[in-house]
Design a protein around this motif. Structure first.
Motif, PDB file in Angstrom:
ATOM      1  N   ILE A   1      -2.406   1.029   6.819  1.00 54.32           N
ATOM      2  CA  ILE A   1      -1.475   2.131   6.657  1.00 54.32           C
ATOM      3  C   ILE A   1      -2.102   3.382   7.272  1.00 54.32           C
ATOM      4  O   ILE A   1      -3.319   3.583   7.188  1.00 54.32           O
ATOM      5  CB  ILE A   1      -1.136   2.346   5.160  1.00 54.32           C
ATOM      6  N   ASP A   2      -1.275   4.198   7.910  1.00 49.85           N
ATOM      7  CA  ASP A   2      -1.758   5.468   8.446  1.00 49.85           C
ATOM      8  C   ASP A   2      -1.793   6.490   7.327  1.00 49.85           C
ATOM      9  O   ASP A   2      -0.772   6.775   6.701  1.00 49.85           O
ATOM     10  CB  ASP A   2      -0.854   5.961   9.578  1.00 49.85           C
ATOM     11  N   VAL A   3      -2.976   7.008   7.074  1.00 50.15           N
ATOM     12  CA  VAL A   3      -3.185   8.010   6.028  1.00 50.15           C
ATOM     13  C   VAL A   3      -4.074   9.103   6.612  1.00 50.15           C
ATOM     14  O   VAL A   3      -5.070   8.809   7.271  1.00 50.15           O
ATOM     15  CB  VAL A   3      -3.888   7.386   4.795  1.00 50.15           C
ATOM     16  N   ASP A   4      -3.726  10.339   6.362  1.00 55.16           N
ATOM     17  CA  ASP A   4      -4.552  11.450   6.813  1.00 55.16           C
ATOM     18  C   ASP A   4      -5.536  11.792   5.705  1.00 55.16           C
ATOM     19  O   ASP A   4      -5.185  12.466   4.739  1.00 55.16           O
ATOM     20  CB  ASP A   4      -3.689  12.661   7.169  1.00 55.16           C
ATOM     21  N   MET A   5      -6.747  11.291   5.844  1.00 59.04           N
ATOM     22  CA  MET A   5      -7.801  11.584   4.878  1.00 59.04           C
ATOM     23  C   MET A   5      -8.589  12.768   5.432  1.00 59.04           C
ATOM     24  O   MET A   5      -9.540  12.603   6.196  1.00 59.04           O
ATOM     25  CB  MET A   5      -8.667  10.353   4.649  1.00 59.04           C
ATOM     26  N   VAL A   6      -8.154  13.960   5.044  1.00 59.26           N
ATOM     27  CA  VAL A   6      -8.632  15.207   5.623  1.00 59.26           C
ATOM     28  C   VAL A   6     -10.160  15.289   5.642  1.00 59.26           C
ATOM     29  O   VAL A   6     -10.752  15.627   6.666  1.00 59.26           O
ATOM     30  CB  VAL A   6      -8.031  16.424   4.875  1.00 59.26           C
ATOM     31  N   CYS A   7     -10.808  14.955   4.550  1.00 57.30           N
ATOM     32  CA  CYS A   7     -12.263  15.122   4.490  1.00 57.30           C
ATOM     33  C   CYS A   7     -13.006  14.080   5.331  1.00 57.30           C
ATOM     34  O   CYS A   7     -14.215  14.205   5.525  1.00 57.30           O
ATOM     35  CB  CYS A   7     -12.760  15.127   3.051  1.00 57.30           C
TER      36      CYS A   7
ATOM     37  N   LEU B   1       0.867  -1.172   0.000  1.00 49.00           N
ATOM     38  CA  LEU B   1       0.000   0.000   0.000  1.00 49.00           C
ATOM     39  C   LEU B   1       0.902   1.220   0.000  1.00 49.00           C
ATOM     40  O   LEU B   1       1.914   1.245   0.707  1.00 49.00           O
ATOM     41  CB  LEU B   1      -0.878   0.045   1.245  1.00 49.00           C
ATOM     42  N   VAL B   2       0.541   2.237  -0.787  1.00 42.59           N
ATOM     43  CA  VAL B   2       1.354   3.445  -0.908  1.00 42.59           C
ATOM     44  C   VAL B   2       0.437   4.653  -0.715  1.00 42.59           C
ATOM     45  O   VAL B   2      -0.543   4.822  -1.437  1.00 42.59           O
ATOM     46  CB  VAL B   2       2.037   3.530  -2.292  1.00 42.59           C
ATOM     47  N   SER B   3       0.782   5.498   0.275  1.00 40.20           N
ATOM     48  CA  SER B   3      -0.017   6.697   0.526  1.00 40.20           C
ATOM     49  C   SER B   3       0.411   7.816  -0.417  1.00 40.20           C
ATOM     50  O   SER B   3       1.454   7.739  -1.065  1.00 40.20           O
ATOM     51  CB  SER B   3       0.150   7.148   1.985  1.00 40.20           C
TER      52      SER B   3
END
Length: 173
Positions: free
Chosen positions: A107-113, A86-88
C-alpha cells in the motif's frame, strides 16, 4: 526446487516484489523478485511463522515506506481467514492477495518521518555513536509508523475477526 509452491504475492511484474512460498515438508519462505524474476528464497527458520495467538495472521516480513517506497506486509493466515486488508491512516484500503493461507499486500503510505531515511543514515558515520543512535531511532520510527497501518481480517462469511495495528510497535511479536 522440489516440493515448493507459490503462495500470495505482490509486485510480481514490477521492479521488485515478494512471493510467499511453502514446501510440502512444512517449511516456509519468501521469494524475492526483481524485474519479475525470482532472485533468491529466504527460508523461514523460526517456529513462530504460523503463530496465531495474538491475531489471526502472522507476519513473516514487513517494510515501511522508506524514501517513498510502498509499505508491504507478507505472512500466513489462520485457517478461518478468507480475506485481509491493509488500511492507511487516510482511509485507503488495499485487499491482500491470499493464496493457500498466505497473504501479501502493499500500500502507498506517506510515512513523513521516513521520507528521508537514506539521507538520515548517510549524514552520520555508520560505526559512530551518532550513527548507531540514528539507526536505532530509524528502527523505532519504522515500527511506530508501520503500526499505524491497520489490518482488517475477515472470515468467509465476511465476519470481522481482527481490526488493529499491522505489527506490534514494541517488537514483542
Amino acid at each position: 526446487m522440489d516440493g515448493w509452491h507459490a503462495g500470495a504475492r505482490f509486485g510480481a511484474t514490477a521492479a521488485w516484489g515478494r512471493i510467499a512460498a511453502y514446501n510440502d515438508s512444512g517449511a516456509e519462505g519468501i521469494c524475492v523478485l526483481q524485474n519479475g524474476q525470482g532472485i533468491w528464497l529466504n527460508i523461514q527458520s523460526d517456529d513462530h511463522s504460523r503463530d496465531f495467538t495474538q491475531r489471526p495472521y502472522s507476519v513473516w516480513e514487513w517494510m515501511p515506506s522508506y524514501n517513498g517506497q510502498p509499505t508491504w506486509l507478507i505472512g500466513a493466515l489462520a485457517p478461518e481467514v478468507a480475506r485481509l486488508e491493509l488500511v492507511s491512516e487516510d482511509g485507503t484500503v488495499v485487499e491482500a492477495d491470499v493464496v493457500d493461507q498466505t497473504f501479501a499486500a502493499e500500500i502507498d503510505v506517506d510515512m513523513v518521518c521516513l521520507r528521508h531515511a537514506k539521507e538520515r543514515l548517510e549524514a552520520v558515520k555508520p560505526d559512530s555513536e551518532e550513527g548507531r543512535a540514528e539507526f536505532d531511532k530509524l528502527m523505532s520510527d519504522s515500527r511506530t509508523e508501520m503500526s499505524k497501518v491497520r489490518v482488517r481480517v475477515y472470515d468467509s462469511a465476511e465476519v470481522l475477526l481482527y481490526d488493529g495495528p499491522s505489527i506490534d510497535p514494541t517488537g514483542a511479536e
